[in-house]
Write a protein that holds these residues in place. Structure first.
Motif, PDB file in Angstrom:
ATOM      1  N   GLY A  15      47.859  45.179  45.409  1.00 14.85           N
ATOM      2  CA  GLY A  15      46.766  45.402  44.479  1.00 14.85           C
ATOM      3  C   GLY A  15      47.162  45.343  43.017  1.00 14.85           C
ATOM      4  O   GLY A  15      46.293  45.267  42.148  1.00 14.85           O
ATOM      5  N   ASP A  16      48.441  45.371  42.753  1.00 16.15           N
ATOM      6  CA  ASP A  16      48.932  45.313  41.375  1.00 16.15           C
ATOM      7  C   ASP A  16      48.841  43.895  40.814  1.00 16.15           C
ATOM      8  O   ASP A  16      48.525  42.940  41.524  1.00 16.15           O
ATOM      9  N   SER A  17      49.180  43.787  39.544  1.00 13.06           N
ATOM     10  CA  SER A  17      49.187  42.500  38.855  1.00 13.06           C
ATOM     11  C   SER A  17      50.558  42.223  38.266  1.00 13.06           C
ATOM     12  O   SER A  17      51.330  43.149  37.977  1.00 13.06           O
ATOM     13  N   LEU A  18      50.846  40.952  38.090  1.00  9.39           N
ATOM     14  CA  LEU A  18      52.060  40.497  37.411  1.00  9.39           C
ATOM     15  C   LEU A  18      51.714  39.256  36.609  1.00  9.39           C
ATOM     16  O   LEU A  18      50.835  38.481  37.011  1.00  9.39           O
ATOM     17  N   ARG A  19      52.415  39.065  35.504  1.00  4.67           N
ATOM     18  CA  ARG A  19      52.301  37.817  34.768  1.00  4.67           C
ATOM     19  C   ARG A  19      53.671  37.173  34.704  1.00  4.67           C
ATOM     20  O   ARG A  19      54.612  37.741  34.138  1.00  4.67           O
ATOM     21  N   SER A  63      44.761  29.880  48.359  1.00  2.00           N
ATOM     22  CA  SER A  63      45.295  31.242  48.380  1.00  2.00           C
ATOM     23  C   SER A  63      45.321  31.886  47.003  1.00  2.00           C
ATOM     24  O   SER A  63      45.418  33.108  46.884  1.00  2.00           O
ATOM     25  N   ALA A  64      45.243  31.061  45.951  1.00  3.64           N
ATOM     26  CA  ALA A  64      45.325  31.563  44.585  1.00  3.64           C
ATOM     27  C   ALA A  64      43.963  31.670  43.893  1.00  3.64           C
ATOM     28  O   ALA A  64      43.832  32.399  42.906  1.00  3.64           O
ATOM     29  N   LYS A  65      42.989  30.969  44.403  1.00 12.57           N
ATOM     30  CA  LYS A  65      41.677  30.940  43.751  1.00 12.57           C
ATOM     31  C   LYS A  65      41.074  32.339  43.660  1.00 12.57           C
ATOM     32  O   LYS A  65      41.069  33.086  44.639  1.00 12.57           O
ATOM     33  N   GLY A  66      40.597  32.652  42.471  1.00 15.18           N
ATOM     34  CA  GLY A  66      39.959  33.947  42.261  1.00 15.18           C
ATOM     35  C   GLY A  66      40.919  35.087  41.974  1.00 15.18           C
ATOM     36  O   GLY A  66      40.484  36.163  41.550  1.00 15.18           O
ATOM     37  N   ARG A  67      42.207  34.892  42.203  1.00 17.91           N
ATOM     38  CA  ARG A  67      43.195  35.948  41.950  1.00 17.91           C
ATOM     39  C   ARG A  67      44.216  35.557  40.900  1.00 17.91           C
ATOM     40  O   ARG A  67      44.674  36.404  40.132  1.00 17.91           O
ATOM     41  N   PHE A  68      44.607  34.296  40.879  1.00 23.06           N
ATOM     42  CA  PHE A  68      45.638  33.823  39.961  1.00 23.06           C
ATOM     43  C   PHE A  68      45.004  32.961  38.882  1.00 23.06           C
ATOM     44  O   PHE A  68      43.992  32.287  39.115  1.00 23.06           O
ATOM     45  N   SER A  69      45.659  32.954  37.723  1.00 19.86           N
ATOM     46  CA  SER A  69      45.185  32.136  36.619  1.00 19.86           C
ATOM     47  C   SER A  69      46.388  31.542  35.902  1.00 19.86           C
ATOM     48  O   SER A  69      47.288  32.268  35.474  1.00 19.86           O
ATOM     49  N   VAL A  76      54.396  27.635  21.762  1.00 17.47           N
ATOM     50  CA  VAL A  76      55.624  28.389  22.046  1.00 17.47           C
ATOM     51  C   VAL A  76      56.299  27.891  23.315  1.00 17.47           C
ATOM     52  O   VAL A  76      57.173  28.555  23.869  1.00 17.47           O
ATOM     53  N   ASN A  77      55.883  26.695  23.772  1.00 20.18           N
ATOM     54  CA  ASN A  77      56.535  26.053  24.910  1.00 20.18           C
ATOM     55  C   ASN A  77      56.606  26.948  26.146  1.00 20.18           C
ATOM     56  O   ASN A  77      57.654  27.045  26.805  1.00 20.18           O
ATOM     57  N   THR A  78      55.490  27.599  26.452  1.00 17.16           N
ATOM     58  CA  THR A  78      55.487  28.545  27.569  1.00 17.16           C
ATOM     59  C   THR A  78      54.234  28.369  28.419  1.00 17.16           C
ATOM     60  O   THR A  78      53.137  28.145  27.887  1.00 17.16           O
ATOM     61  N   VAL A  79      54.432  28.486  29.721  1.00 21.46           N
ATOM     62  CA  VAL A  79      53.342  28.454  30.694  1.00 21.46           C
ATOM     63  C   VAL A  79      53.335  29.796  31.412  1.00 21.46           C
ATOM     64  O   VAL A  79      54.391  30.393  31.629  1.00 21.46           O
ATOM     65  N   TYR A  80      52.143  30.241  31.769  1.00 26.71           N
ATOM     66  CA  TYR A  80      51.992  31.557  32.378  1.00 26.71           C
ATOM     67  C   TYR A  80      51.269  31.450  33.726  1.00 26.71           C
ATOM     68  O   TYR A  80      50.453  30.548  33.942  1.00 26.71           O
ATOM     69  N   LEU A  81      51.558  32.409  34.581  1.00 18.19           N
ATOM     70  CA  LEU A  81      50.800  32.572  35.817  1.00 18.19           C
ATOM     71  C   LEU A  81      50.432  34.046  35.927  1.00 18.19           C
ATOM     72  O   LEU A  81      51.299  34.889  36.181  1.00 18.19           O
ATOM     73  N   GLN A  82      49.165  34.332  35.685  1.00 24.31           N
ATOM     74  CA  GLN A  82      48.655  35.685  35.831  1.00 24.31           C
ATOM     75  C   GLN A  82      48.242  35.888  37.274  1.00 24.31           C
ATOM     76  O   GLN A  82      47.405  35.135  37.792  1.00 24.31           O
TER      77      GLN A  82
END
Length: 124
Positions: A15-19, A63-69, A76-82
């Motif tokens: 249930g937690d989140s990570l970026r 599996s990622a739809k609706g939960r990951f972004s 800043v040459n960075t990509v993120y996965l929330q």
């Protein structure tokens, strides 16, 4: 060639989140579509998400739809996965990858450059 370094993994509860972050050095990141993949022992690398060079287009695994972004900041040459609402089945090593084409690929073999991965562990 571009060098990629992932960070932000860790041990969290269900249930937690990570970026996750993927920092690039070398050629400017805006030249590449950027994908996120994950892998567990004994299994093939699995597609999670991909974002276009400018960030205007994204594709997600079911599996990622609706939960990951996925997002990016080319300045800043960075990509993120929330990642939100994490579940134990999300436990894996997460990798970012760069591809120089205009197509948003879903297969690992189509990517040119890879980071070393960051471990995400979700406890129940």
């Amino acid at each position: 060639q571009v060098q990629l370094v992932e960070s932000g993994g860790g041990l969290v509860q269900s249930g937690d989140s990570l970026r996750l972050s993927c920092a690039a050095s070398g050629p400017t990141l805006s030249r590449y579509a950027m994908g996120w993949f994950r892998q567990t022992p004994g299994k093939e690398r699995e597609f999670v998400a991909v974002i276009s060079r400018g960030g205007g287009n994204t594709v997600y695994a079911d599996s990622a739809k609706g939960r990951f972004s996925v997002s990016r900041n080319n300045a800043v040459n960075t990509v993120y996965l929330q990642m939100n609402s994490l579940a134990p089945e999300d436990t894996a090593v997460y990798y970012c990858a760069a591809d120089a084409s205009m197509v948003l690929f879903r297969h690992a073999w189509e990517y040119d450059y890879w980071g070393q991965g960051t471990q995400v562990t979700v406890s129940s």
